[in-house]
Design a protein around this motif. Sequence first.
Motif, PDB file in Angstrom:
ATOM      1  N   UNK A  56       0.824  -1.205   0.000  1.00 50.05           N
ATOM      2  CA  UNK A  56       0.000   0.000   0.000  1.00 50.05           C
ATOM      3  C   UNK A  56       0.860   1.257   0.000  1.00 50.05           C
ATOM      4  N   UNK A  57       1.958   1.240   0.764  1.00 55.74           N
ATOM      5  CA  UNK A  57       2.823   2.426   0.812  1.00 55.74           C
ATOM      6  C   UNK A  57       3.410   2.721  -0.565  1.00 55.74           C
ATOM      7  N   UNK A  58       3.733   1.659  -1.317  1.00 54.55           N
ATOM      8  CA  UNK A  58       4.265   1.866  -2.665  1.00 54.55           C
ATOM      9  C   UNK A  58       3.201   2.421  -3.593  1.00 54.55           C
ATOM     10  N   UNK A  59       2.025   1.901  -3.520  1.00 52.31           N
ATOM     11  CA  UNK A  59       0.952   2.381  -4.391  1.00 52.31           C
ATOM     12  C   UNK A  59       0.664   3.853  -4.127  1.00 52.31           C
ATOM     13  N   UNK A  60       0.592   4.220  -2.854  1.00 50.75           N
ATOM     14  CA  UNK A  60       0.321   5.609  -2.500  1.00 50.75           C
ATOM     15  C   UNK A  60       1.495   6.503  -2.904  1.00 50.75           C
ATOM     16  N   UNK A  61       2.727   6.069  -2.602  1.00 45.67           N
ATOM     17  CA  UNK A  61       3.903   6.887  -2.917  1.00 45.67           C
ATOM     18  C   UNK A  61       4.086   7.056  -4.420  1.00 45.67           C
ATOM     19  N   UNK A  62       3.922   5.984  -5.170  1.00 42.86           N
ATOM     20  CA  UNK A  62       4.109   6.068  -6.620  1.00 42.86           C
ATOM     21  C   UNK A  62       3.003   6.911  -7.253  1.00 42.86           C
ATOM     22  N   UNK A  63       1.765   6.724  -6.806  1.00 40.27           N
ATOM     23  CA  UNK A  63       0.657   7.521  -7.353  1.00 40.27           C
ATOM     24  C   UNK A  63       0.846   9.000  -7.008  1.00 40.27           C
ATOM     25  N   UNK A  64       1.217   9.270  -5.759  1.00 36.47           N
ATOM     26  CA  UNK A  64       1.426  10.662  -5.352  1.00 36.47           C
ATOM     27  C   UNK A  64       2.581  11.307  -6.095  1.00 36.47           C
ATOM     28  N   UNK A  65       3.700  10.588  -6.184  1.00 35.06           N
ATOM     29  CA  UNK A  65       4.859  11.131  -6.909  1.00 35.06           C
ATOM     30  C   UNK A  65       4.537  11.291  -8.384  1.00 35.06           C
ATOM     31  N   UNK A  66       3.806  10.351  -8.943  1.00 29.88           N
ATOM     32  CA  UNK A  66       3.436  10.450 -10.357  1.00 29.88           C
ATOM     33  C   UNK A  66       2.572  11.663 -10.633  1.00 29.88           C
TER      34      UNK A  66
END
Length: 188
Positions: A56-66
Amino acid sequence: MQTPATLSSASLPAATRPLAITPQELATNATDYLLWGTAVGAAAVAQAAAPDLRGLSFSVAIAGAGLLAFAFHFYRGWNQGVRSGQGEALRLLRLATWVLLAVLPALVPQLGWATVLPLMLFALGIRTFVAGGILQRRVLIFGGAAAWVFGSLALRFPAPVDQMILLTAAAAAALLLPGATLRTAARA
């Protein structure tokens, strides 16, 4: 007699030479490296601290950074009048990496971290290494090679926490350090 294959950029007239990368393009690339390095590193630390998050942390971080990167680059591109050949090549390389980093975390439920994480490290390494070749900056070339080494080590250490530690180190070597170096070069 020179053939087209032996022409160099020094022998071309000034009007037809490709433009060198601009300080604004260098600053844009530096911001991109720093943004993605912070997002990937923070996500890796969060994932290592709470492994039951299941990506979940990766999904949130990647979506936010993207989303942040897209908005930033759209704004920067809108205001930029002159584009260099190097800047365009790096822009396309960034776009390809974003797509790959957006897709890879979605594969974790099917493939697991033991497979996806080394792929992420190899993708980061390729992006940094190629950008180093385009910009002729050794710190980027070495950062890309370091990401490959960490990716190879991630194959040997299949424990998720160990892999997250390797990902954090790779984010520092392949994204944060090159980003700081590009930021310094853009200000010079």
